[in-house]
Write a protein that holds these residues in place. Structure first.
Motif, mmCIF file in Angstrom:
data_model
loop_
_atom_site.group_PDB
_atom_site.id
_atom_site.type_symbol
_atom_site.label_atom_id
_atom_site.label_comp_id
_atom_site.label_asym_id
_atom_site.label_seq_id
_atom_site.Cartn_x
_atom_site.Cartn_y
_atom_site.Cartn_z
ATOM 1 N N ASP A 115 0.896 -1.239 0.098
ATOM 2 C CA ASP A 115 -0.005 0.010 -0.027
ATOM 3 C C ASP A 115 0.752 1.113 0.082
ATOM 4 O O ASP A 115 0.424 2.231 -0.761
ATOM 5 C CB ASP A 115 -0.835 0.053 1.314
ATOM 6 C CG ASP A 115 -2.162 -0.722 1.198
ATOM 7 O OD1 ASP A 115 -2.736 -1.190 0.136
ATOM 8 O OD2 ASP A 115 -2.940 -1.218 2.123
ATOM 9 N N VAL A 116 2.002 1.351 0.437
ATOM 10 C CA VAL A 116 2.809 2.285 0.910
ATOM 11 C C VAL A 116 4.385 2.082 0.156
ATOM 12 O O VAL A 116 4.980 3.331 0.359
ATOM 13 C CB VAL A 116 3.194 2.584 2.355
ATOM 14 C CG1 VAL A 116 1.732 3.079 3.112
ATOM 15 C CG2 VAL A 116 3.640 1.411 2.927
ATOM 16 N N LEU A 117 4.306 1.476 -0.777
ATOM 17 C CA LEU A 117 5.483 1.412 -1.521
ATOM 18 C C LEU A 117 5.397 2.030 -2.835
ATOM 19 O O LEU A 117 4.658 1.965 -3.876
ATOM 20 C CB LEU A 117 5.723 -0.306 -1.988
ATOM 21 C CG LEU A 117 6.994 -0.539 -2.565
ATOM 22 C CD1 LEU A 117 7.415 -2.026 -1.980
ATOM 23 C CD2 LEU A 117 6.769 -0.743 -4.157
ATOM 24 N N GLY A 118 6.434 2.903 -3.056
ATOM 25 C CA GLY A 118 6.433 3.955 -4.500
ATOM 26 C C GLY A 118 5.013 4.518 -4.512
ATOM 27 O O GLY A 118 4.482 5.018 -3.751
ATOM 28 N N SER A 119 4.445 4.448 -5.741
ATOM 29 C CA SER A 119 3.257 5.082 -6.143
ATOM 30 C C SER A 119 2.502 3.927 -6.913
ATOM 31 O O SER A 119 2.973 2.787 -7.335
ATOM 32 C CB SER A 119 3.595 6.045 -6.976
ATOM 33 O OG SER A 119 4.322 5.825 -8.246
ATOM 34 N N VAL A 120 1.347 4.164 -7.324
ATOM 35 C CA VAL A 120 0.505 3.262 -8.291
ATOM 36 C C VAL A 120 1.032 2.784 -9.413
ATOM 37 O O VAL A 120 1.479 1.599 -9.788
ATOM 38 C CB VAL A 120 -0.983 3.672 -8.392
ATOM 39 C CG1 VAL A 120 -1.500 2.956 -9.450
ATOM 40 C CG2 VAL A 120 -1.604 3.933 -6.935
ATOM 41 N N GLN A 121 1.995 3.940 -10.048
ATOM 42 C CA GLN A 121 2.381 3.638 -11.344
ATOM 43 C C GLN A 121 3.603 2.820 -11.109
ATOM 44 O O GLN A 121 3.874 1.771 -11.882
ATOM 45 C CB GLN A 121 2.945 5.083 -11.908
ATOM 46 C CG GLN A 121 1.635 5.942 -12.406
ATOM 47 C CD GLN A 121 1.369 6.922 -11.127
ATOM 48 O OE1 GLN A 121 1.565 6.593 -9.855
ATOM 49 N NE2 GLN A 121 0.822 7.889 -11.412
ATOM 50 N N LEU A 122 4.133 2.971 -9.949
ATOM 51 C CA LEU A 122 5.720 2.132 -10.035
ATOM 52 C C LEU A 122 5.235 0.887 -9.532
ATOM 53 O O LEU A 122 5.822 -0.239 -10.016
ATOM 54 C CB LEU A 122 6.298 2.845 -8.692
ATOM 55 C CG LEU A 122 7.652 2.253 -8.599
ATOM 56 C CD1 LEU A 122 8.690 3.416 -8.516
ATOM 57 C CD2 LEU A 122 7.807 1.487 -7.275
ATOM 58 N N ARG A 123 4.113 0.715 -8.574
ATOM 59 C CA ARG A 123 3.619 -0.932 -8.324
ATOM 60 C C ARG A 123 3.221 -1.581 -9.384
ATOM 61 O O ARG A 123 3.171 -2.816 -9.272
ATOM 62 C CB ARG A 123 2.639 -0.533 -6.917
ATOM 63 C CG ARG A 123 3.237 0.091 -5.745
ATOM 64 C CD ARG A 123 2.184 0.002 -4.660
ATOM 65 N NE ARG A 123 1.074 0.470 -4.582
ATOM 66 C CZ ARG A 123 0.787 1.887 -4.181
ATOM 67 N NH1 ARG A 123 1.581 2.535 -3.633
ATOM 68 N NH2 ARG A 123 -0.416 2.243 -3.785
ATOM 69 N N ALA A 207 4.353 9.186 -0.216
ATOM 70 C CA ALA A 207 4.440 8.446 -1.493
ATOM 71 C C ALA A 207 5.836 8.723 -1.923
ATOM 72 O O ALA A 207 6.584 9.627 -1.975
ATOM 73 C CB ALA A 207 3.402 8.781 -2.441
ATOM 74 N N MET A 208 6.142 7.659 -2.781
ATOM 75 C CA MET A 208 7.501 7.753 -3.553
ATOM 76 C C MET A 208 8.758 8.066 -2.499
ATOM 77 O O MET A 208 9.706 9.018 -2.850
ATOM 78 C CB MET A 208 7.428 8.751 -4.773
ATOM 79 C CG MET A 208 6.589 8.575 -5.709
ATOM 80 S SD MET A 208 6.886 7.127 -6.480
ATOM 81 C CE MET A 208 8.590 7.320 -7.406
ATOM 82 N N ASP A 209 8.679 7.226 -1.533
ATOM 83 C CA ASP A 209 9.642 7.384 -0.322
ATOM 84 C C ASP A 209 10.050 5.834 0.211
ATOM 85 O O ASP A 209 9.203 5.023 0.164
ATOM 86 C CB ASP A 209 9.207 8.272 0.455
ATOM 87 C CG ASP A 209 10.596 9.111 1.110
ATOM 88 O OD1 ASP A 209 11.496 8.537 0.711
ATOM 89 O OD2 ASP A 209 9.922 10.116 1.939
ATOM 90 N N LEU A 210 11.340 5.936 0.488
ATOM 91 C CA LEU A 210 12.027 4.824 1.164
ATOM 92 C C LEU A 210 11.578 5.117 2.797
ATOM 93 O O LEU A 210 11.478 6.197 3.340
ATOM 94 C CB LEU A 210 13.315 4.486 1.040
ATOM 95 C CG LEU A 210 13.683 4.430 -0.474
ATOM 96 C CD1 LEU A 210 15.419 4.771 -0.526
ATOM 97 C CD2 LEU A 210 13.343 3.281 -1.155
ATOM 98 N N PRO A 211 11.381 3.731 3.322
ATOM 99 C CA PRO A 211 10.980 3.658 4.861
ATOM 100 C C PRO A 211 12.423 4.450 5.468
ATOM 101 O O PRO A 211 13.697 3.810 5.450
ATOM 102 C CB PRO A 211 10.884 2.476 5.351
ATOM 103 C CG PRO A 211 11.485 1.494 4.090
ATOM 104 C CD PRO A 211 11.434 2.430 3.038
#
Lengths: 313, 779
Positions: A115-123, A207-211
């Motif tokens: 849910d929180v990895l990258g963005s929809v486009q990236l996923r 979004a579009m961020d690393l933990p």
């Protein structure tokens, strides 16, 4: 970016033959969302890029019963145990994991992570196998897979081996994956009672961020005690890691002491982690985040268990 | 005909932008076009001892290599502001690198790969020098001389009024604070630094470039390449956003050098990384602010000392340093004011203009401190601002002109209505601790146990144009075609902000001709279009609009004169509506503007053309208030902006949709400035760490809070239809409003941008125990 040759074999056999032929000069590409950046920045400059996109049998997910998973010392009587697993093909995109009701039910922390990895486009492009093989300490899916005791099936042209995920990582960006070997399958054993899990991520942006820190917690409960307590961290050290001392501090402890137990577990996890100071964030702040996020993740798990029991009643 | 001014008409270039058919500089293709690439210094400070480019030159496909060894070109200042004495310390290719990313050499080749490969073959012998990456170290050291003989001070500026010392000793209270802002990038969607250069067979240079300032670029090309302006043609096609990043030369000069050497057209297209490495961000400013104030909230004395980090070259640094003083003086009236500004060189990427031009930095300091003052004195912050701001009729501390009109009272009413529980009409004693923000009650998601909530506000004033400090010439040629349509030739560059649409609305209303019959090219061509000072200082609608109104009035007059002749009626009786000339008395027949135009063409009168090349008469200030509502997470210290409210006086919203877009965009860009964005440099080697959008944390759409915008229209006296400005003013107060909301939520006063969760937490805990818990990353 240096010039390279792009190969897109249509079968595993063909893929292995080019992979073996080009050896160290080749890199395997799945979704490519990390790899292309590395190519552009010339952090890697392979001569051959071998795409897995056209190989049909590396995607998909679902339950599957596996024999031969028993590598534990307690299971050395030569008996093959069969284990109920949830299987993920390495080419499964984060987006399809995100949309899978089964994942939400069986591996809730993984659902949280995608849910929180990258963005929809990236996923839509990025794959779970890529997220693992890239071996970034900050991989969002790593902590959830670790708390579910994920086992990887690593394949070469001639052989197969099974390896627990926690033995896969060696260092930042480095794994035990050998030359000529690919990740063939990700297996998550389904326990009884089932593990319930959650993943909490802290990043600067939504979004579009690393933990800066990602915390996954999984456990089951009987009426009195926490059991099968698993805690894992993304960005908690040079590799994704389990916080085993913290796990032990909660294991078989009374459910009634949850708040105090998990606060202490957060402190223990924070101490046993080895985060680093980088230009992104200081070590001290990461440790502070672990302390705060372990109880948060645990309380989400608790709510989920309570919610499930509520459904059943 | 409906008045066009005030209508929400769609952008004239909206469809081409949305469908992707719009052409940008990077889309340009010419026969024989070469690809240009720039070799950059890996050192923050190093002498270039020798450049051996034989291998690069001999690589098949390489058509030109240029280096500092080619010879000396005149020094310049990248701002290229005409008519000003500038600090000219830049060379197209310098013999000493002053920041990581400084251009050392460049290559033109038949394709990108070859150009890239050739860069790798250039051998540069550097002698690394000691370097200074921030203001304190640049001022502390003698061993680092970024520009010989300057002691790293590029410029100083002082201004004073009254006697601040006397004021401070007379004041009931004196507040002293230090503030620090960060280096942030404009991040327009089209990376900054795209140009194509071409010398034709007679040696005339044409440069296509993604710029805000076509005529400035023409001047810089003429100066540095020693060409007459008549032989330099600059064309601006569509531009994907400016925000100040394209106020001066980016890579046009290098591109032209390559084109001349290769004798072929060359394109240089910076990547996002190069935009971060080598184009101009916003200046970090360290501000020491002291304010004397009386019990009743009257400001008695104000003093600011500002250290402006200009980076490796002066460029906009001196202008920002001087203007920062004006922003300071123009914020609140006060009998005693003193400003001292110092422009300091550091071995970092040179800074430039970024939406607000020094005002966001100064407003962060001033508005944060005003928040402190009103809280500590128990004053209503809105009353405080009404009491001390420059109102209509006052001589504004920024320009020295009388304030033409002021919408602050209306803005205050908007805020009181919207936040009535927080700032009620009658100023009472409000305790922040007991007053709960409205949104909390309605918010289902927030978990009160873990979140602290707060509300903060800030005010901003800004300009409409650059007078009296800059020449504000805008010029228009309006040509009536024989079918009754009009071509508007305007040197003003629409860079995506919508000025072309707005200016057409003004022209349509003055001319009485429908917008569909007036054509304004999205291209600016210095050979075709008359001179314009450029797209800066929020000037296009005030200044450009003024010129359009003057020229359109003249064109209408000429049309009416011709029609009067044709109809044999007195010209006073005629008017134009919807492209038709008609008799107000109703006696004569109506004729179309097309008939008038044809008659003029065919009967020896000649084409009907009007021109204007004028400066507008003033510089009306704009004013606005913003309110931020935040949630601060107790565990992580992170700040979530829940709501941003902006109310701005723009004079007249010619196109309210564009005006709202400008304010909404400003609020989001201001949120990034407040919470997320900063350029981080590795202190060990001077290398910028975050030159990609992964690590440079531009807010995403997911970080967007609820945004509310209200427009106040108190017309100016001098602008066409009462317009003032909107482009920059709305980003000025945002960071302070958010920081003030954080204080309201936590009691932690953040004085350094961006607001970092670590520092919020540290503030929370330091109030109990005075210790550093989270040292700042990388320092």
């Amino acid at each position: 970016m240096k010039v390279f040759t792009y190969l897109d074999p249509s079968s595993l056999a063909e893929m292995f033959s080019v992979l073996v032929a080009h050896g160290r000069e080749a890199r395997v590409i799945a979704g490519g969302t990390d790899l292309i950046i590395q190519l552009k920045q010339e952090r890697i400059s392979p001569k051959y890029l071998i795409s897995l996109a056209k190989i049909g049998d590396l995607g998909g997910m679902g339950p599957r019963v596996l024999t031969g998973l028993g590598r534990k010392p307690s299971n050395d009587h030569g008996q093959e145990t069969s284990v109920e697993c949830f299987s993920l093909g390495p080419l499964t995109t984060h987006r399809s994991i995100e949309r899978s009701a089964l994942v939400r039910e069986k591996i809730p922390a993984l659902g949280d992570a995608v849910d929180v990895l990258g963005s929809v486009q990236l996923r839509n492009i990025a794959t779970i196998g890529g997220n693992i093989c890239n071996a970034a300490p900050s991989a969002d899916t790593a902590a959830p897979l670790l708390v579910h005791d994920a086992v990887l099936r690593l394949q070469t042209r001639d052989s197969d081996r099974l390896l627990p995920l926690k033995e896969f990582y060696v260092g930042p960006g480095r794994s035990v994956l050998r030359e000529g070997e690919i990740l063939g399958e990700i297996l998550l054993p389904m326990g009884n009672p089932p593990l319930v899990s959650a993943y909490v991520k802290y990043s600067r942006r939504k979004a579009m961020d690393l933990p800066l820190i990602g915390v996954a917690v999984a456990y089951s409960m009987n009426e009195k005690m926490f059991q099968n307590v698993h805690i894992a961290l993304s960005s908690g050290g040079p590799t994704p890691m389990r916080a085993e001392k913290a796990e032990k501090s909660v294991e078989n402890e009374p459910v009634g002491d949850a708040d105090a137990l998990w606060a202490r577990a957060g402190e223990i996890a924070s101490a046993e982690a080895s985060p680093r100071t980088s230009l992104r964030c200081t070590e001290e702040y990461r440790r502070h985040l672990i302390k705060g996020l372990v109880p948060q993740a645990a309380s989400i798990v608790g709510a989920r268990i309570y919610h499930c029991q509520g459904d059943k009643q | 005909m409906t008045q066009m001014v005030g209508q929400r008409i769609p952008l004239i270039d909206g469809i081409e932008k949305v469908t992707g058919s719009a052409k940008f500089t990077g889309d340009l293709s010419l026969p024989g076009l070469l690809c240009g690439k720039v070799l950059r210094s890996p050192y923050p400070h190093a002498k270039v001892l020798n450049i051996d480019f034989a291998k690069a030159r001999d690589l098949p496909g390489v058509k030109a290599v240029v280096t500092a060894q080619d010879g000396d070109y005149p020094p310049y200042n990248a701002t290229g502001v005409p008519g000003k004495k500038l600090v000219e310390d830049q060379y197209i290719l310098p013999r000493k690198a002053r920041f990581v990313g400084d251009a050392i050499a460049a290559v033109a080749a038949v394709n990108w790969e070859t150009a890239e490969e050739a860069l790798g073959l250039i051998e540069v012998a550097y002698e690394p020098l000691p370097f200074a990456l921030d203001v304190p170290s640049a001022l502390a050291t003698d061993s680092v001389q970024i520009h010989e003989g300057t002691n790293n001070i590029a410029f100083t500026f002082t201004m004073a009024q009254g006697d601040v010392e006397q004021g401070f000793s007379a004041a009931d209270y004196v507040f002293t604070d230090t503030f620090q802002t960060s280096k942030v990038f404009q991040c327009s969607i089209e990376p900054c630094g795209v140009s194509v250069a071409f010398f034709d067979n007679v040696g005339k240079l044409t440069v296509w470039t993604s710029t805000q300032m076509p005529f400035v670029i023409r001047g810089l090309l003429a100066k540095t390449l020693q060409l007459p302006m008549s032989r330099v043609r600059v064309i601006k096609v569509n531009v994907g956003g400016g925000f100040g990043s394209r106020l001066g030369a980016t890579n046009e000069l290098i591109c032209a050098l390559l084109a001349r050497k290769a004798n072929r057209p060359v394109k240089i297209e910076y990547s996002r990384e190069e935009s971060f490495l080598a184009t101009e961000p916003r200046h970090p400013i360290e501000m020491h602010l002291k304010t004397g104030v009386n019990k009743d909230g009257t400001m008695v004395a104000r003093q600011l000392k500002a250290y402006v980090d200009t980076g490796a070259y002066a460029t906009h640094g001196p202008a920002i340093t001087a203007i920062a003083g004006r922003w300071f003086a123009g914020a609140y009236k006060c009998p005693h004011i003193k400003y001292e500004g110092i422009t300091v060189y550091t071995n970092t990427v040179p800074a430039g203009g970024f939406r607000g031009y020094g005002n966001p930095q100064v407003a962060f300091a001033v508005e944060s401190q005003v928040d402190r003052i009103t809280r500590e004195l128990g004053l209503d912050p809105l009353d405080f601002r009404l009491k001390n701001h420059y109102c209509r009729g006052d001589v504004w501390g920024f320009t020295g002109y009388k304030v033409e009109s002021c919408g602050l009272a209306a803005c205050v009413n908007h805020v009181r209505q919207r936040f009535s529980s927080r700032w009620p009409t009658s100023c009472g004693d409000i305790s922040p601790a007991t007053e709960e923000a409205e949104f909390v009650r309605s918010s289902q998601k927030s978990s009160p146990a873990l979140k602290k909530v707060g509300v903060g506000m800030a005010m901003a004033m800004h300009v409409s144009g650059g007078r009296p400090f800059l020449n504000e010439l805008s010029s228009v040629i309006e040509k009536l075609n024989e079918d009754g349509t009009v071509n508007l030739c305007l040197g003003c560059a629409d860079i995506g902000q919508g000025s072309s649409t707005t200016l057409l609305q003004i022209a349509a209303d003055v001319l009485g001709i429908e917008i569909k019959d007036i054509r304004l090219s999205s291209e600016t061509d210095t050979d075709r279009d008359p001179y314009d000072a450029g797209t800066h200082a929020s000037r296009q609608i005030y200044s450009g609009g003024f010129a359009v109104k003057v020229a359109s009035t003249e064109l209408r007059g000429k049309i009416l004169l011709m029609a009067a002749k044709m109809l044999d009626v007195p010209v006073e009786r005629l008017a134009i509506r919807r492209g038709t000339v008609f008799d107000l008395a109703g006696d004569a027949r109506s004729i179309s503007v097309a008939e008038v135009a044809r008659a003029a063409h065919m009967t020896g009168e000649g084409q009907i053309i009007a021109t204007a090349s004028v400066e507008p008469p003033g510089c009306p200030p704009v004013v606005g208030l913003q309110v931020a509502e935040v949630e601060v997470d107790d565990v992580t210290g992170s700040v979530r902006v829940v709501n941003l409210f902006g109310v701005h006086d723009v004079g007249k919203a010619v196109n309210p949709t564009i005006v709202e877009g400008q304010i909404e965009g400003s609020l989001l860009q201001g949120l990034g400035y407040a919470l997320l964005e900063e350029s981080i440099v590795d202190i060990n080697n001077g290398k910028p760490f975050n030159i990609s959008f992964l690590d440079y944390k531009l807010p995403t759409i997911m970080d967007l809070p609820k945004i509310e915008v209200a427009i106040v229209e108190v017309p100016s006296e001098t602008g066409a239809f009462g317009v003032k400005s909107v482009g920059e003013g709305a980003i000025v107060p945002t960071a302070a409003a958010i920081a003030n909301a954080v204080y309201d939520a936590t009691g932690v006063r953040i004085t350094k941008l961006p607001i970092k969760p670590e520092e919020v937490l540290q503030g929370l805990q330091a109030s109990a125990e005075n210790q550093v818990i989270f040292p700042r990353a990388g320092v």
